[in-house]
Design a protein around this motif. Structure first.
Motif, PDB file in Angstrom:
ATOM      1  N   ASP A  88       0.804  -1.221   0.000  1.00 44.99           N
ATOM      2  CA  ASP A  88       0.000   0.000   0.000  1.00 44.99           C
ATOM      3  C   ASP A  88       0.839   1.273   0.000  1.00 44.99           C
ATOM      4  O   ASP A  88       0.330   2.353   0.233  1.00 44.99           O
ATOM      5  CB  ASP A  88      -0.970  -0.013   1.190  1.00 44.99           C
ATOM      6  N   GLY A  89       2.105   1.101  -0.228  1.00 41.95           N
ATOM      7  CA  GLY A  89       2.893   2.294  -0.448  1.00 41.95           C
ATOM      8  C   GLY A  89       3.488   2.913   0.797  1.00 41.95           C
ATOM      9  O   GLY A  89       4.251   3.872   0.718  1.00 41.95           O
ATOM     10  N   THR A  90       3.158   2.358   1.936  1.00 41.60           N
ATOM     11  CA  THR A  90       3.712   2.929   3.160  1.00 41.60           C
ATOM     12  C   THR A  90       5.225   2.837   3.165  1.00 41.60           C
ATOM     13  O   THR A  90       5.924   3.770   3.558  1.00 41.60           O
ATOM     14  CB  THR A  90       3.173   2.168   4.385  1.00 41.60           C
ATOM     15  N   LYS A 114       7.154   2.765   0.646  1.00 44.00           N
ATOM     16  CA  LYS A 114       7.734   3.730  -0.281  1.00 44.00           C
ATOM     17  C   LYS A 114       7.799   5.113   0.359  1.00 44.00           C
ATOM     18  O   LYS A 114       8.811   5.789   0.297  1.00 44.00           O
ATOM     19  CB  LYS A 114       6.871   3.764  -1.555  1.00 44.00           C
ATOM     20  N   ARG A 115       6.752   5.473   0.986  1.00 37.10           N
ATOM     21  CA  ARG A 115       6.720   6.832   1.550  1.00 37.10           C
ATOM     22  C   ARG A 115       7.730   6.968   2.660  1.00 37.10           C
ATOM     23  O   ARG A 115       8.476   7.937   2.738  1.00 37.10           O
ATOM     24  CB  ARG A 115       5.315   7.137   2.075  1.00 37.10           C
ATOM     25  N   LEU A 116       7.770   5.953   3.501  1.00 45.13           N
ATOM     26  CA  LEU A 116       8.746   5.985   4.579  1.00 45.13           C
ATOM     27  C   LEU A 116      10.147   6.040   4.019  1.00 45.13           C
ATOM     28  O   LEU A 116      11.016   6.765   4.511  1.00 45.13           O
ATOM     29  CB  LEU A 116       8.599   4.743   5.451  1.00 45.13           C
ATOM     30  N   HIS A 120      11.128   7.275   1.185  1.00 48.05           N
ATOM     31  CA  HIS A 120      11.453   8.618   0.696  1.00 48.05           C
ATOM     32  C   HIS A 120      11.846   9.531   1.824  1.00 48.05           C
ATOM     33  O   HIS A 120      12.766  10.322   1.738  1.00 48.05           O
ATOM     34  CB  HIS A 120      10.231   9.212  -0.026  1.00 48.05           C
ATOM     35  N   ARG A 121      11.075   9.379   2.894  1.00 50.79           N
ATOM     36  CA  ARG A 121      11.326  10.247   4.048  1.00 50.79           C
ATOM     37  C   ARG A 121      12.759  10.114   4.532  1.00 50.79           C
ATOM     38  O   ARG A 121      13.391  11.080   4.929  1.00 50.79           O
ATOM     39  CB  ARG A 121      10.340   9.838   5.149  1.00 50.79           C
ATOM     40  N   ASN A 125      15.637   4.531  -1.179  1.00 51.74           N
ATOM     41  CA  ASN A 125      14.757   4.508  -2.323  1.00 51.74           C
ATOM     42  C   ASN A 125      14.515   3.138  -2.910  1.00 51.74           C
ATOM     43  O   ASN A 125      14.004   3.003  -3.993  1.00 51.74           O
ATOM     44  CB  ASN A 125      15.299   5.421  -3.412  1.00 51.74           C
ATOM     45  N   ASP A 173      10.957   1.869  -4.243  1.00 53.30           N
ATOM     46  CA  ASP A 173      10.316   2.280  -5.484  1.00 53.30           C
ATOM     47  C   ASP A 173      10.377   1.127  -6.442  1.00 53.30           C
ATOM     48  O   ASP A 173      11.417   0.789  -6.969  1.00 53.30           O
ATOM     49  CB  ASP A 173      11.070   3.468  -6.108  1.00 53.30           C
TER      50      ASP A 173
END
Lengths: 200, 744
Positions: A183-185, A187-189, A191-192, A196, A199
């Motif tokens: 669900d992309g969590t 990925k977002r984490l 990026h933070r 990377n 991705d």
């Protein structure tokens, strides 16, 4: 039955015994067709015979006699399955396989040339007391055996429970990871924090 | 497989050529040698050496079969390999392997011999040939004790088979170089023969030290490694303790110190080693890179090895999880889960270490149990006990033959007696009763009499049938003569039909009485209904209770009629109290024989079923058990009390024990532990699940399932051990008691 025929019968029985493997630790839901398809992977299965369990606790795993085509095949099976765990009908408890023995069979021919004798002992006979002791010992042994069996069942249960817990815990972890990735969590984490790799 | 040439390049170890032999090569640039000294150890042709090993920690063992120096000053050796049993475990099968047994490579193929750099040699190894070949002088006790390894069998690399035949040339190596050679002049310069530990003794102490140093130069062994190395090292340690006379080096002192302590404490002592040792140890524990492998190795050569000794007695077992199957190995997958081989990377966590050791233990215990199985299997064949029993039976029967003859004759007479009585006094039901009672009362074997259990008169059924028919035929005219008219006759005919039908089957004397009474009533003119009721009632009850008799009779007559399954009957019998459990039988007894015994001893008819053995059944000569279903509760109770109060000895020198079996729960599907499934997935894949469940497969060592399966295997082998030990103890107790029996 004359003795020649009896001997031949017995010899044929012995041959059958050599061709048969004894399989243990089976789930009670296993039926003949499952076993047949399982063991047909190795060779032709002639017969599958269940060993009924009267004397022991009804919680024991089932045992089965599988008759194969040749004694070599039987031996091979025993060896192979002793080295590598083989699953039938469920995981991960593997079946236990060993060579069959004559006493495991249901219909045994009498061994030719043997006679059974029985003798009532008089109380005066000095063997009588010993026999009494033997009787008691037999009873005690039976009790001990059933106790040991209980213990074994307990151990098995413990192991199964422990494995189930581990499995569940691991599964939860995997699920979590998968969810996070999906669900992309992740990925977002990522990026933070500048990582990377998520991705994808 | 060739070892890296990097070994030894980082550090120049002391090297000196020894004795020259021939010259070879196209231009004569190759110089062959017979001996050399490397890093303080003398080697000569046909010596056995340890070879460096990049990934594994257990070194390879090989035999020097050629030593030379090339034109560009490269030193090479040709090595003929030995296999550890762990490397060929897949083809070992059930063979028994000594703790330090290795296998000579034979046959044709790339695994037999290799050319390696001389610097890949890690040390000298003492291998003794214990082959029973006539050309091989058998090694002495001392030689065996001093040997690092023994070998007697070869492993063919092409066919992957093991054999203990030594051809004249094994894999191209003349066989005389394999065998133990007896004493020869021991100067270092001359060609030393292989596997000759005697040679060590007369040499100067210096040489001894050298050889021991060589032996000590085994690399550290991971704790997970099997007990085999532990035992060899243990022996080496003690050996060096023996020869601890002239040693001055620190490492030797360490070794001496260690040898004083029992092997169990080795681990503890290892912790107290010098910092140099622990430093090198840590190096070892960290990633074994090939480049510095040899450097560390040479450093640690003088360091004591860390030995993990398995507490249990796994001496007989040779399994090592650390080595791989074949020489030309691939880098084992460093998978986290279930990687049971080659788990030696720096990523080793404590848990991982445990897992390989668990595998080792599993293998150990499995092997042990297999060994035990073999022993148990021999026990189970039970030849001596049973044979003895048979032999004993023979004189017994001949001694009591006279009486037995009498009693069995008596038995035979009885049915005939019955018939006679009945035919003569047919119309009188009371006389039937009398004769029935006679039958039961008289057929006791007098006490103290050994009688052979002959099969029950097999044609009893037929005789009885005859009796019944005669009875019916005889009685029929009686009442009808005494009685009324056509109606009664019709009724009689009908009942007669019923009788005939039931007369096909054996009827016990008691029921004959009932029927007789019924006939009498009818005959005397009582209500037709009453008679019919009796007849019907008698028929029903007869069916119900005599179903077991029906079984016997049908067996005899070879008529196939589907019968109620035994289990059902057992349960009913238990409820009615007619079920008895017998123990102490000979396991080779058949059900029929049990029935005969009961008939013989108690004159009771029964159906018997021997309990089938399973893997956890006792292997003793009196471990047979049977269930018998008797006809009446009274009979069952009588048998139990009689077996209790008196003593019926069987031919296996055990008294028959009867008991009431405990009530069994009638659960059909018992709970089975051990099969796991993930519930969520199960719901999702209901349909597929059913199909998936029906596949059976070998578990592959690359997933969690394998690991769990291993745990189960471990439990199974443990349980096998318990049972074996348990039965051993029981057997002892039995034996002790039985030894006092005068009954021979």
């Amino acid at each position: 039955m004359d003795s020649a025929k009896a001997k031949a019968n017995y010899a044929a029985f012995e041959e059958r015994v050599r061709r048969t493997v004894y399989v243990d630790n089976l789930s009670p839901q296993v039926n003949e067709s499952i076993l047949k398809s399982a063991f047909n992977q190795f060779g032709n299965v002639q017969k599958v015979e269940f060993i009924p369990n009267y004397a022991e606790e009804s919680n024991m795993p089932c045992c089965v006699l599988v008759e194969m085509d040749s004694p070599e095949l039987a031996k091979e099976l025993v060896q192979a399955m002793s080295n590598q765990p083989f699953m039938v009908f469920g995981m991960p408890r593997p079946v236990r396989v060993c060579a069959a023995e004559m006493e495991m069979f249901e219909h045994r021919p009498q061994k030719p040339g043997t006679k059974i004798t029985c003798l009532w002992l008089e109380p005066q006979n000095p063997d009588f007391t010993i026999a009494e002791k033997l009787k008691e010992l037999t009873r005690r042994h039976a009790a001990e055996a059933s106790f040991l069996l209980q213990y074994q069942l307990e151990e098995e249960e413990k192991l199964a429970k422990q494995q189930a817990e581990t499995l569940e815990a691991n599964y939860k972890k995997y699920e979590l990871i998968e969810k996070v990735l999906k669900d992309g969590t992740a990925k977002r984490l990522g990026h933070r924090y500048g990582i990377n790799e998520f991705d994808a | 497989m060739s070892h890296s040439g990097e070994a030894g390049q980082n550090e120049n170890l002391e090297f000196k050529w020894g004795q020259k032999r021939t010259v070879g090569g196209k231009k004569g640039e190759v110089q062959f040698y017979g001996t050399f000294t490397y890093d303080g150890v003398d080697y000569s042709l046909y010596d056995c050496v340890y070879m460096h090993n990049e990934e594994e920690t257990e070194p390879y063992i090989g035999k020097l079969i050629k030593i030379w120096e090339t034109a560009d000053k490269k030193r090479k050796v040709k090595i003929h390999w030995f296999f550890h049993s762990s490397e060929i475990i897949n083809w070992l099968g059930d063979e028994e392997v000594h703790a330090n047994e290795i296998f000579l490579a034979s046959g044709e193929g790339s695994g037999v011999a290799n050319i390696c750099d001389l610097e890949a040699i890690a040390g000298k190894c003492n291998v003794v040939c214990i082959s029973k070949d006539s050309r091989n002088p058998q090694p002495s006790e001392q030689e065996l004790q001093m040997a690092d390894y023994v070998f007697s069998r070869t492993f063919d690399v092409r066919h992957c088979t093991i054999s203990d035949q030594m051809d004249d040339k094994v894999g191209g190596l003349a066989v005389k170089f394999l065998f133990v050679k007896k004493e020869e002049p021991l100067e270092f310069k001359t060609e030393r023969t292989e596997g000759n530990p005697n040679g060590l003794v007369p040499r100067g102490s210096e040489d001894v030290k050298d050889s021991l140093v060589g032996r000590k130069s085994l690399p550290d062994v991971k704790p997970a490694c099997g007990a085999a190395l532990a035992t060899t090292s243990g022996r080496q340690v003690s050996l060096s303790g023996d020869k601890a006379t002239t040693y001055g080096t620190e490492s030797d002192k360490n070794e001496m110190k260690r040898s004083k302590l029992p092997a169990d404490h080795v681990e503890a002592e290892d912790k107290g080693k010098s910092s140099q040792d622990s430093g090198a140890l840590e190096n070892k524990a960290s990633k074994n890179s090939t480049a510095d492998g040899s450097v560390k190795f040479s450093e640690s050569r003088n360091i004591n090895r860390k030995i993990a000794v398995n507490g249990n007695d796994a001496k007989a077992l040779v399994t090592s999880t650390t080595s791989t199957e074949k020489k030309p190995k691939t880098v084992p997958a460093k998978d986290f889960l279930g990687s049971d081989k080659g788990v030696k990377s720096a990523k080793d966590t404590g848990a991982l270490d445990d897992r390989p050791s668990k595998k080792a233990r599993v293998d150990c215990s499995v092997k042990l149990s297999e060994n035990n199985n073999d022993i148990g299997g021999q026990k189970l064949s039970r030849n001596s006990d049973r044979n003895k029993g048979k032999e004993l039976a023979a004189p017994l029967t001949s001694g009591g033959a006279l009486k037995a003859g009498v009693s069995s004759h008596w038995l035979d007479k009885d049915p005939k007696q019955k018939t006679d009585e009945k035919t003569t006094k047919l119309s009188n039901g009371k006389l039937l009763k009398v004769s029935a009672r006679n039958c039961q009362g008289e057929n006791r074997i007098p006490e103290g009499d050994t009688s052979e259990v002959t099969p029950k008169p097999a044609d009893r059924g037929g005789v009885r049938r005859l009796v019944v028919v005669v009875l019916v035929v005889g009685i029929l005219p009686g009442p009808s003569m005494a009685g009324s008219g056509l109606l009664n006759n019709v009724f009689f005919a009908a009942s007669f039909g019923v009788f005939l039908f039931s007369g096909l089957l054996p009827i016990s004397p008691l029921w004959m009485v009932v029927f007789g009474a019924c006939w009498l009533c009818c005959g005397l003119g009582a209500e037709v209904v009453w008679g019919a009721a009796w007849g019907g009632f008698g028929g029903c009850r007869y069916n119900h209770l005599s179903s077991n008799n029906r079984l016997q009779h049908l067996e005899v007559e070879n008529i196939y009629i589907p019968m109620k399954p035994w289990e059902q009957r057992m349960i009913t019998a238990q409820e009615q109290g007619t079920l008895v459990q017998l123990s102490n039988l000979d396991p080779a007894c058949t059900s029929k024989q049990v029935e005969d015994i009961i008939w013989h001893a108690f004159k009771e008819n029964c159906t018997a079923k021997m309990v089938q053995h399973t893997a956890i059944s006792s292997p003793h000569s009196a471990s047979g058990q049977a269930f018998i279903i008797l006809k009446t509760r009274g009979a069952a109770e009588r048998i139990i009390t009689e077996l209790d109060d008196r003593c019926l000895m069987l031919s296996n020198r055990s008294p028959l024990v009867g008991s009431v079996p405990p009530p069994r729960s009638v659960q059909k599907k018992s709970a089975f532990v051990g099969h796991l499934s993930i519930d969520i997935i199960k719901h999702q894949m209901q349909r597929e699940w059913k199909e998936a469940l029906s596949t059976s497969h070998y578990s592959q060592p690359n997933n969690m399932e394998y690991e769990m399966a291993m745990e189960w295997c471990l439990l199974q082998s443990r349980s096998k051990l318990w049972w074996n030990k348990f039965y051993k103890i029981q057997g002892e107790e039995l034996r002790k008691l039985k030894a006092n029996l005068k009954l021979k």
